[in-house]
Each structure stands twice: as C-alpha cells, then as structure tokens.
Design a protein around this motif. Structure first.
Motif, PDB file in Angstrom:
ATOM      1  N   PHE A   1      39.588 -81.935 -30.800  1.00  0.00           N
ATOM      2  CA  PHE A   1      39.276 -82.185 -32.222  1.00  0.00           C
ATOM      3  C   PHE A   1      39.319 -80.921 -33.077  1.00  0.00           C
ATOM      4  O   PHE A   1      38.698 -80.858 -34.131  1.00  0.00           O
ATOM      5  CB  PHE A   1      37.916 -82.899 -32.390  1.00  0.00           C
ATOM      6  CG  PHE A   1      37.897 -84.266 -31.774  1.00  0.00           C
ATOM      7  CD1 PHE A   1      38.599 -85.313 -32.341  1.00  0.00           C
ATOM      8  CD2 PHE A   1      37.193 -84.498 -30.606  1.00  0.00           C
ATOM      9  CE1 PHE A   1      38.606 -86.561 -31.761  1.00  0.00           C
ATOM     10  CE2 PHE A   1      37.188 -85.747 -30.016  1.00  0.00           C
ATOM     11  CZ  PHE A   1      37.899 -86.782 -30.598  1.00  0.00           C
TER      12      PHE A   1
ATOM     13  N   TYR B   1      40.513 -91.398 -40.977  1.00  0.00           N
ATOM     14  CA  TYR B   1      41.940 -91.336 -40.686  1.00  0.00           C
ATOM     15  C   TYR B   1      42.314 -89.856 -40.663  1.00  0.00           C
ATOM     16  O   TYR B   1      42.059 -89.125 -41.626  1.00  0.00           O
ATOM     17  CB  TYR B   1      42.778 -92.053 -41.760  1.00  0.00           C
ATOM     18  CG  TYR B   1      44.244 -91.718 -41.613  1.00  0.00           C
ATOM     19  CD1 TYR B   1      45.007 -92.333 -40.630  1.00  0.00           C
ATOM     20  CD2 TYR B   1      44.838 -90.735 -42.400  1.00  0.00           C
ATOM     21  CE1 TYR B   1      46.337 -91.991 -40.444  1.00  0.00           C
ATOM     22  CE2 TYR B   1      46.160 -90.382 -42.226  1.00  0.00           C
ATOM     23  CZ  TYR B   1      46.901 -91.014 -41.243  1.00  0.00           C
ATOM     24  OH  TYR B   1      48.209 -90.655 -41.057  1.00  0.00           O
ATOM     25  N   VAL B   2      42.889 -89.385 -39.555  1.00  0.00           N
ATOM     26  CA  VAL B   2      43.360 -87.994 -39.451  1.00  0.00           C
ATOM     27  C   VAL B   2      44.753 -88.034 -38.838  1.00  0.00           C
ATOM     28  O   VAL B   2      44.944 -88.634 -37.769  1.00  0.00           O
ATOM     29  CB  VAL B   2      42.421 -87.133 -38.567  1.00  0.00           C
ATOM     30  CG1 VAL B   2      42.878 -85.677 -38.567  1.00  0.00           C
ATOM     31  CG2 VAL B   2      40.976 -87.221 -39.030  1.00  0.00           C
ATOM     32  N   ASP B   3      45.708 -87.426 -39.510  1.00  0.00           N
ATOM     33  CA  ASP B   3      47.078 -87.352 -39.000  1.00  0.00           C
ATOM     34  C   ASP B   3      47.057 -86.724 -37.598  1.00  0.00           C
ATOM     35  O   ASP B   3      46.504 -85.643 -37.410  1.00  0.00           O
ATOM     36  CB  ASP B   3      47.897 -86.488 -39.971  1.00  0.00           C
ATOM     37  CG  ASP B   3      49.372 -86.480 -39.635  1.00  0.00           C
ATOM     38  OD1 ASP B   3      49.725 -86.612 -38.442  1.00  0.00           O
ATOM     39  OD2 ASP B   3      50.173 -86.323 -40.564  1.00  0.00           O
ATOM     40  N   ASP B   4      47.657 -87.406 -36.634  1.00  0.00           N
ATOM     41  CA  ASP B   4      47.653 -86.941 -35.233  1.00  0.00           C
ATOM     42  C   ASP B   4      48.123 -85.496 -35.101  1.00  0.00           C
ATOM     43  O   ASP B   4      47.612 -84.738 -34.272  1.00  0.00           O
ATOM     44  CB  ASP B   4      48.591 -87.801 -34.375  1.00  0.00           C
ATOM     45  CG  ASP B   4      48.076 -89.215 -34.221  1.00  0.00           C
ATOM     46  OD1 ASP B   4      46.872 -89.439 -34.465  1.00  0.00           O
ATOM     47  OD2 ASP B   4      48.885 -90.091 -33.879  1.00  0.00           O
ATOM     48  N   ALA B   5      49.086 -85.098 -35.927  1.00  0.00           N
ATOM     49  CA  ALA B   5      49.693 -83.771 -35.787  1.00  0.00           C
ATOM     50  C   ALA B   5      48.713 -82.641 -36.114  1.00  0.00           C
ATOM     51  O   ALA B   5      48.955 -81.487 -35.781  1.00  0.00           O
ATOM     52  CB  ALA B   5      50.911 -83.664 -36.700  1.00  0.00           C
TER      53      ALA B   5
ATOM     54  N   VAL C   1      45.376 -82.421 -35.196  1.00  0.00           N
ATOM     55  CA  VAL C   1      44.197 -82.267 -34.345  1.00  0.00           C
ATOM     56  C   VAL C   1      44.617 -82.177 -32.884  1.00  0.00           C
ATOM     57  O   VAL C   1      45.469 -82.945 -32.437  1.00  0.00           O
ATOM     58  CB  VAL C   1      43.258 -83.487 -34.526  1.00  0.00           C
ATOM     59  CG1 VAL C   1      41.957 -83.290 -33.769  1.00  0.00           C
ATOM     60  CG2 VAL C   1      42.957 -83.715 -35.992  1.00  0.00           C
ATOM     61  N   ASP C   2      43.974 -81.240 -32.123  1.00  0.00           N
ATOM     62  CA  ASP C   2      44.279 -81.176 -30.688  1.00  0.00           C
ATOM     63  C   ASP C   2      43.293 -82.067 -29.919  1.00  0.00           C
ATOM     64  O   ASP C   2      42.450 -82.750 -30.524  1.00  0.00           O
ATOM     65  CB  ASP C   2      44.305 -79.719 -30.201  1.00  0.00           C
ATOM     66  CG  ASP C   2      42.918 -79.071 -30.205  1.00  0.00           C
ATOM     67  OD1 ASP C   2      41.906 -79.785 -30.389  1.00  0.00           O
ATOM     68  OD2 ASP C   2      42.854 -77.844 -30.027  1.00  0.00           O
ATOM     69  N   ASN C   3      43.378 -82.036 -28.580  1.00  0.00           N
ATOM     70  CA  ASN C   3      42.547 -82.970 -27.804  1.00  0.00           C
ATOM     71  C   ASN C   3      41.066 -82.573 -27.766  1.00  0.00           C
ATOM     72  O   ASN C   3      40.244 -83.276 -27.201  1.00  0.00           O
ATOM     73  CB  ASN C   3      43.109 -83.155 -26.387  1.00  0.00           C
ATOM     74  CG  ASN C   3      43.263 -81.831 -25.670  1.00  0.00           C
ATOM     75  OD1 ASN C   3      42.752 -80.803 -26.146  1.00  0.00           O
ATOM     76  ND2 ASN C   3      43.950 -81.836 -24.541  1.00  0.00           N
TER      77      ASN C   3
ATOM     78  N   SER D   1      46.596 -86.577 -45.468  1.00  0.00           N
ATOM     79  CA  SER D   1      46.599 -86.560 -44.000  1.00  0.00           C
ATOM     80  C   SER D   1      45.196 -86.711 -43.421  1.00  0.00           C
ATOM     81  O   SER D   1      45.048 -86.906 -42.222  1.00  0.00           O
ATOM     82  CB  SER D   1      47.273 -85.298 -43.473  1.00  0.00           C
ATOM     83  OG  SER D   1      46.907 -84.186 -44.224  1.00  0.00           O
TER      84      SER D   1
END
Ligand SMILES: Cc1cc2nc3c(=O)[nH]c(=O)nc-3n(C[C@H](O)[C@H](O)[C@H](O)COP(=O)(O)O)c2cc1C
Length: 210
Positions: free
Chosen positions: A173, A163-167, A169-171, A136
């Motif tokens: 980072f 590449y970081v899975d969207d799930a 990280v919050d807005n 991820s």
C-alpha cells in the motif's frame, strides 16, 4: 509585523491564511443533489481527520452574497438538514488540473460541473455521487458532522470505499507520489507540483506518529 486577527479586514485575513498555509491539497468534491443533479467543486480547506475510522474534512466558506450556501454543502449535509449525507473526495492531480479549476465556476444549481468542465462521471461503489473518471484516487464518504465555525461550515466525513489506480500502489500500500502527481493550491490561481521532494533521514524525528 504583529497583527491582532480580529482587527484585520476580511480580505487581509483570507490573503494571509491562503498565502502562508501552502501548498494545500485540493479535494475535488463530487456530490449529487436530492433531486439528482450532479455537482463538482474544488476545496483546499481540506485535510485528514483520522484513520480509525478513515475520516476526511473540508470547510465551506460562506454563505454566498445571495445568502445561500454552496451546492457542495447543501448536497453533502445530512438528510435531516436537506442534503444526501454523501460526497466523494477526488484528489486533484496535474492530469486534470485545468478541468478542476473550471469546476470552481459558479453555476446555477441545476447545471452540472461535470459537463461544464469536461469531466467524466464514473459510478461509485457505495455512495450515490459518482467519482471523477479522470481522478486516480477517490474516497467515497458519508457525512458524520457539519460543524459551524462562524461563517464557515466544517464537513467531516467517514471514508466508506476507496478507488485507487492499481499502477499507483505496491503490495504494501505504498503510494508512488511521482505517478500520482497531486497538486496543491498556493494563493490565487497558482498551484504547486509534488515532484520536488526531499527526505529527512533521522528516524528519531518520527516517534509514534501513527
Ligand atoms: C483550487 C480551489 C480551492 C478552493 N477551495 C475552497 C474551499 O476550501 N472552501 C470554499 O468554500 N471554497 C473553495 N473554493 C471555491 C469553490 O470551489 C467555489 O466557490 C465553487 O463555485 C463552489 O461550488 P458549489 O457551489 O458547486 O459547491 C476553491 C476554489 C478553487 C479553484
């Protein structure tokens, strides 16, 4: 006990380092040989070097008994030394721990650990070696330095793409470690989870850490 390092047998040095410097994060490193063979191997002699630029390091112990270096080093070293100068650091997690461990199996240089371990190559954005589809978090790196330290080689790379899975990280980072489920290596075949954590509240312990 008090132990002068240079008097210790090699095996004891290894056991004392890997038994006490724990848990060590594991970089599952994907590379490609100059003639196009994909390679994956785990490295726990792994750390952050800095964030301006974003830079990571890992160390390769060696050479192997037959006198050659591990494929990861041969592939990641600079083109002037016969490598590609590129590698991808994939963060080891519980989700693909068994496959990660299988990638440590020594294979002939023309056989890919992706196939052997059942991992999926996913195209990187900037570098040639693919990231691991099951990971991820992946850091695409260009090699800056390979430093000789006795019988080890310290590879320092600059991160050029993430590449970081969207799930995860919050807005702002902030990464949700409870979902990342990164693992660390203890000694031998024992690993640690990163779900048993605690907080030290006193702010004065953290002056200017960045
Ligand atoms: C979890 C784990 C961490 C490892 N860390 C290192 C390391 O930091 N340095 C090293 O030289 N070998 C390390 N190894 C051993 C290499 O992964 C192993 O020698 C591998 O076959 C090298 O593959 P390559 O020839 O494809 O590069 C580790 C093995 C495991 C299972």
């Amino acid at each position: 006990m008090h132990l002068p390092a240079h008097e210790l047998p090699i095996e004891a040095r290894y056991k004392l380092l890997t038994g006490t410097i724990i848990p060590r994060p594991v970089a599952v490193i994907s590379t490609i040989s100059p003639n196009g063979v994909l390679n994956v191997a785990p490295f726990s002699y792994f750390s952050i070097v800095g964030h301006a630029p974003m830079a990571l390091s890992f160390a390769v112990a060696g050479p192997k008994p037959d006198g050659t270096w591990k494929d990861t080093l041969r592939n990641a070293q600079l083109p002037t030394e016969g490598g590609t100068g590129e590698f991808v650091v994939n963060i080891a997690t519980e989700y693909y721990a068994k496959q990660m461990a299988r990638t440590a199996t020594p294979l002939a240089a023309d056989i890919s650990e992706f196939d052997f371990a059942g991992l999926t190559p996913a195209a990187s954005a900037v570098v040639r070696p693919p990231r691991i589809g099951e990971a991820s978090v992946s850091f695409e790196c260009r090699t800056l330095h390979v430093v000789e330290v006795g019988r080890s080689r310290l590879v320092v790379g600059e991160v050029v793409y993430l590449y970081v899975d969207d799930a995860l990280v919050d807005n702002r980072f902030r990464v949700d470690f409870s979902q990342l489920r990164a693992i660390g290596r203890m000694a031998g075949s024992r690993y640690a989870r990163t779900t048993d954590t605690f907080v030290i509240e006193d702010e004065k312990f953290f002056p200017g850490t960045r």
